[in-house]
Design an enzyme around this catalytic site. Structure first.
Site, PDB file in Angstrom:
ATOM      1  CE  LYS A  13       0.961   1.272   4.438  1.00  0.00           C
ATOM      2  NZ  LYS A  13       1.618   2.521   4.815  1.00  0.00           N
ATOM      3  CG  ASP A 138      -0.155   0.259   7.918  1.00  0.00           C
ATOM      4  OD1 ASP A 138      -0.844   1.267   8.135  1.00  0.00           O
ATOM      5  OD2 ASP A 138       1.089   0.280   7.836  1.00  0.00           O
TER       6      ASP A 138
END
Ligand code: C5P
Length: 290
Positions: A13, A138
């Protein structure tokens, strides 16, 4: 017959914006961030038809302790439902760990998705995300099937957004990582009033471009000037967006009209590795094997 093995591409990401909204009395920080998946991915295979517990990692950063997140993901899953008792995880690593690309968290999220696809009694999505949240800020996003999400709190509150078209991405990987805990320590004085994002601005790249910002960038850049050097070079190379992801150390450029081949000879710091990738407009599905 129920499948016992599954494979999945654990995409990393980037954070297209990241604001530290408040410092909680618990010591943790409340964030507001825009997460986007990228094509750079680790290949993961999970086998559950075994009585042993084994993790094999090949590729970059194989000795990094954050890789235990994959094992911790299975342990957390098994503690919640008593299954699986044994497992074997093979990871071919490509995403660097400690670089702000979700290198450890992507593997944990992918392992949770693979286990849930194999489980005799899968968890509902909210329960799976609750397990993900115990593994790090995350991990919830990287356990979803959303390529783009706004997230708040410590990453556990999310709003999935329509995907943006895939764009070319240049990742500049410094030879050092930044510890998230340390980076939060450096910014502990930062306070922002709660920011609110107009959702209409997240509908296209032009709108996202007006919002890009990272609270960690100036502080990490002050300690590691290579971050600024890379940002300046990405802007010179024509990047539409150039910024740092997460708490660093990776700096990235998003290019709407493609990356010119000359970019590699533009004088990026020698120790910095340049990796071409794409932003992702979908999340790789879990494949059941046998
Ligand atoms: O989520 P992760 O385990 O990667 O976080 C590492 C450390 O960063 C935490 O132990 C905490 O000190 C700090 N942190 C924080 N606020 C957050 C996320 C992490 O202060 N929202």
């Amino acid at each position: 017959m129920t499948a016992r093995s599954a494979s999945v591409q654990a995409q990393g990401k980037i954070n297209l914006f990241l604001r530290i909204v408040a410092h909680e009395s618990s010591g943790y920080h409340q964030l507001e961030t825009l997460f986007a998946r990228i094509d750079l991915a680790d290949s993961i295979t999970v086998h559950t038809d075994t009585s042993v517990r084994e993790l094999n990692v090949v590729g970059a950063d194989t000795g990094h302790p954050a890789l235990n997140l994959a094992t911790r993901a299975v342990t957390a899953f098994a503690e919640s439902c008593g299954w699986p008792r044994g497992f074997k995880i093979d990871i071919e690593k490509r995403i660097p760990v400690g670089g702000g690309l979700g290198g450890g968290s992507a593997d944990a999220g992918a392992v949770l998705r693979a286990l849930n696809a194999l489980a005799p009694n899968p968890f509902p999505q909210d329960e799976l995300l609750r397990i993900a949240f115990t593994l790090g800020a995350d991990v919830p996003f990287l356990t979803t099937e959303s390529p783009l999400s706004l997230a708040w709190g410590r990453g556990e509150r999310m709003l999935a957004l329509p995907a943006l078209p895939a764009r070319e991405l240049l990742l500049c990987l410094p030879p050092f990582g930044v510890s998230t805990a340390e980076a939060f320590g450096w910014v502990s004085g930062v306070r922002h009033s709660a920011a609110s994002v107009e959702l209409a601005r997240l509908a296209d790249w032009a709108g996202v471009k007006t919002l890009v910002y990272n609270d960690f960038q100036a502080i990490v850049g002050a300690i590691h000037p290579e971050i600024w050097e890379a940002l300046n070079l990405l802007n010179e190379a024509g990047a539409d967006i150039a910024m740092m992801t997460g708490s660093g150390s990776t700096v990235f450029g998003v290019f709407e009209s493609g990356i010119k081949p000359e970019v590699t000879s533009m004088g990026f710091p020698k120790a910095m590795r340049l990796v071409r990738s794409m932003t992702a407009d979908s999340v790789s599905p879990v494949k059941l094997l046998d």
